[in-house]
Motif scaffolding. Sequence first.
Motif, short mmCIF file in Angstrom:
data_model
loop_
_atom_site.label_atom_id
_atom_site.label_comp_id
_atom_site.label_asym_id
_atom_site.label_seq_id
_atom_site.Cartn_x
_atom_site.Cartn_y
_atom_site.Cartn_z
N ARG A 197 0.81 -1.22 0.00
CA ARG A 197 0.00 0.00 0.00
C ARG A 197 0.85 1.27 0.00
NH1 ARG A 197 -4.54 -2.03 4.44
NH2 ARG A 197 -5.67 -3.41 3.01
N LEU A 198 2.14 1.13 0.31
CA LEU A 198 3.02 2.29 0.21
C LEU A 198 3.07 2.80 -1.23
CD1 LEU A 198 6.01 1.10 2.43
CD2 LEU A 198 4.35 2.88 3.00
N LEU A 199 2.76 1.93 -2.18
CA LEU A 199 2.77 2.34 -3.58
C LEU A 199 1.67 3.35 -3.90
CD1 LEU A 199 3.48 -1.10 -5.28
CD2 LEU A 199 5.04 0.85 -5.12
N ARG A 200 0.72 3.53 -2.97
CA ARG A 200 -0.29 4.56 -3.18
C ARG A 200 0.30 5.96 -3.11
NH1 ARG A 200 -5.10 2.31 0.83
NH2 ARG A 200 -5.68 0.45 -0.41
N HIS A 201 1.44 6.08 -2.44
CA HIS A 201 2.09 7.37 -2.29
C HIS A 201 2.78 7.74 -3.61
CE1 HIS A 201 4.36 10.67 -0.78
NE2 HIS A 201 4.14 10.41 0.50
N PRO A 202 2.35 8.81 -4.28
CA PRO A 202 2.94 9.11 -5.59
C PRO A 202 4.44 9.36 -5.54
CG PRO A 202 1.57 10.94 -4.79
CD PRO A 202 1.31 9.77 -3.89
N ASP A 203 4.94 9.95 -4.44
CA ASP A 203 6.38 10.20 -4.36
C ASP A 203 7.17 8.91 -4.34
OD1 ASP A 203 5.89 12.87 -4.33
OD2 ASP A 203 6.26 13.17 -2.20
N ILE A 204 6.63 7.89 -3.67
CA ILE A 204 7.32 6.60 -3.63
C ILE A 204 7.29 5.95 -5.00
CG2 ILE A 204 7.23 4.27 -2.65
CD1 ILE A 204 6.45 5.52 0.00
N ARG A 205 6.21 6.13 -5.72
CA ARG A 205 6.15 5.60 -7.09
C ARG A 205 7.18 6.29 -7.98
NH1 ARG A 205 0.40 6.00 -6.43
NH2 ARG A 205 0.31 7.70 -7.96
N TRP A 206 7.32 7.61 -7.86
CA TRP A 206 8.35 8.33 -8.63
C TRP A 206 9.74 7.82 -8.28
CZ3 TRP A 206 6.86 10.36 -12.81
CH2 TRP A 206 5.71 11.15 -12.92
N LEU A 207 9.98 7.63 -6.97
CA LEU A 207 11.30 7.15 -6.54
C LEU A 207 11.60 5.79 -7.13
CD1 LEU A 207 13.83 7.39 -4.59
CD2 LEU A 207 12.49 5.92 -3.06
N LEU A 208 10.66 4.84 -6.99
CA LEU A 208 10.92 3.48 -7.43
C LEU A 208 11.06 3.40 -8.95
CD1 LEU A 208 8.54 1.49 -5.06
CD2 LEU A 208 10.99 1.88 -4.84
N ALA A 209 10.29 4.20 -9.68
CA ALA A 209 10.45 4.22 -11.13
C ALA A 209 11.85 4.70 -11.50
CB ALA A 209 9.40 5.13 -11.77
N ALA A 210 12.32 5.72 -10.78
CA ALA A 210 13.65 6.27 -11.09
C ALA A 210 14.76 5.32 -10.68
CB ALA A 210 13.82 7.63 -10.38
N THR A 211 14.66 4.72 -9.48
CA THR A 211 15.76 3.86 -9.02
C THR A 211 15.80 2.55 -9.79
OG1 THR A 211 14.36 2.97 -7.23
CG2 THR A 211 15.75 4.88 -6.72
N GLY A 212 14.63 2.02 -10.16
CA GLY A 212 14.63 0.82 -10.99
C GLY A 212 15.29 1.09 -12.34
N LEU A 213 15.01 2.26 -12.93
CA LEU A 213 15.62 2.63 -14.20
C LEU A 213 17.12 2.86 -14.04
CD1 LEU A 213 14.53 3.02 -17.05
CD2 LEU A 213 14.34 5.47 -16.56
N HIS A 214 17.51 3.48 -12.91
CA HIS A 214 18.93 3.70 -12.65
C HIS A 214 19.68 2.38 -12.55
CE1 HIS A 214 22.63 5.07 -10.77
NE2 HIS A 214 22.38 4.34 -9.70
#
Length: 391
Positions: A197-214
Motif C-alpha cells: 500500500r506504500l505504492l499509493r504514495h505518488p512520491d514513492i512511485r516516482w522514486l521506485l520508477a527512477a531507481t529501478g531505471l537507474h
Amino acid sequence: MPAPPQAAGRVSLAGFYFLYYATVGIVLPFLPAYLKSLSLSATQVGLLLSISPFLSLLAPPLWGHLADRTGRAARVLTGLTLGAVLAFSLLLLARSFPALVASLAVYAVFSTGFTPLIDSLAMHHVARAGGSYAHLRLFGSLGFIASSVVFGLLVPRVDERLVLAPLGLLALLAPWTLTLRDNDTPGPRPHPLAGLRLLRHPDIRWLLAATGLHWLACAPYHGSLSIHVMALGLSPAVVGLTAGAGVVAEVVVMFLYPRLAGGFAPRHVLGFAFAASALRWGGMALTSSAGVLLALAPLHGLTFGAFYVACVAFLARRVPPELRASGQALFAAVTFGVGGLLGYATSGAVYDWLGGHRLFAVAAVLELVAAALVLQASPPPEEEPLPMEAS
C-alpha cells in the motif's frame, strides 16, 4: 568499563555491514568464475546469476513485513543469517546445474532480506541515538574492499575456497546479529499488504520508477565491463583498477555525505547522482582509452554511494516508522529485483546487437530519464534532508 549503549549499537551495526559485505566482496566478483569451473556453459552461469535478482522481487517484502509485524527486525535477521549459512553450505556438495539452482535459490531467499532489515535497524538507531547512517553504511564498502582484495591476493585459483571463505564470514555473522538491538517501542501491527500500500504514495512511485531505471542503466557496467574492456584490446588490469577506484570513491562519498549533502533534499541528491551517472556512461560510450575509463571511475561514488544513502533518506521521510522495514524491502524488490533482472537479462543481448559503446550510450539516456522522474517527487512536509546525521 562497558561502552555506552549508543556506541555499542553503532559497533553492532557497523560490524554487521562489514561482515556481510565482506561476504559479498568474495561472492560477487568470483562466483561466476567458480561456476564456470564446474563445466557449466555461459548460458547456465547467466541463469544462475539471475536467481538472486529474481528472488529479490519476492523474498524481501515478506521478511520486511515479518520484521514490522513482530517489531523484532534483529531477531528476524538472526533467523535469516542462520538460514543463509545452511543454504550456502549446500554449495560444497552441489555440482550439477539443478543442484546449483536449488542451492543458490534457497540462499537468495534468506540473503536478499539482509539489506532492508539492517538498513531499517540503522535508521532506527540514527533516529534514536544520533550519528550518521552514511558513516555506518560505509563499513559495508570497507568490508567489500578488504575481502575482495585479500581473497584475490591469497587464493591462486578459484575452487572450493570460494565457498569456504564466505561460509566462514556468514558463520561469524549469525552470532553477531545477537548484538543488534530491536526497536524499544514496537508500533501497531501492520496489515499484511501494508508494504504494497506504500505504492499509493505518488512520491514513492516516482522514486521506485527512477531507481529501478537507474539500476537497469547500471547493468552494462556490472555485467559487461570486463567484456567491453577486453574488446577494446585493453589490459585486464584496467577492469580491476576501474572497479577498485570506484569502490574507494564510494567510501569517500559515504564518509563525506553528511557534510556535503546534508543541506540538500534527498530527491535533489538523487537527481544529481543520476545526472553524474549519465555523464559517466556517456563518457564510456565515447572513449576507448584506459586513462579516460579510470578518470571516470570515481563517479561511482555518486552512481552508488550517494544514490543509496539518498534513497534511504527519501524513504525514511515518507514511510511511517512502523513500516520502515517494509519500505526498505519494497525499494530492494523494485530497484535490485526488477531493475537488476531486466538489466542483466537485456544488457548482454543489447551488447551483442549494438556493441559496448552504444550500450553505454543507451545507459546514459536512461539515467537522464531517471533524473527527470525523481525530480517529479514533491517536497516532504518539511523540506529538509532526513537525519542521515541526527543528534
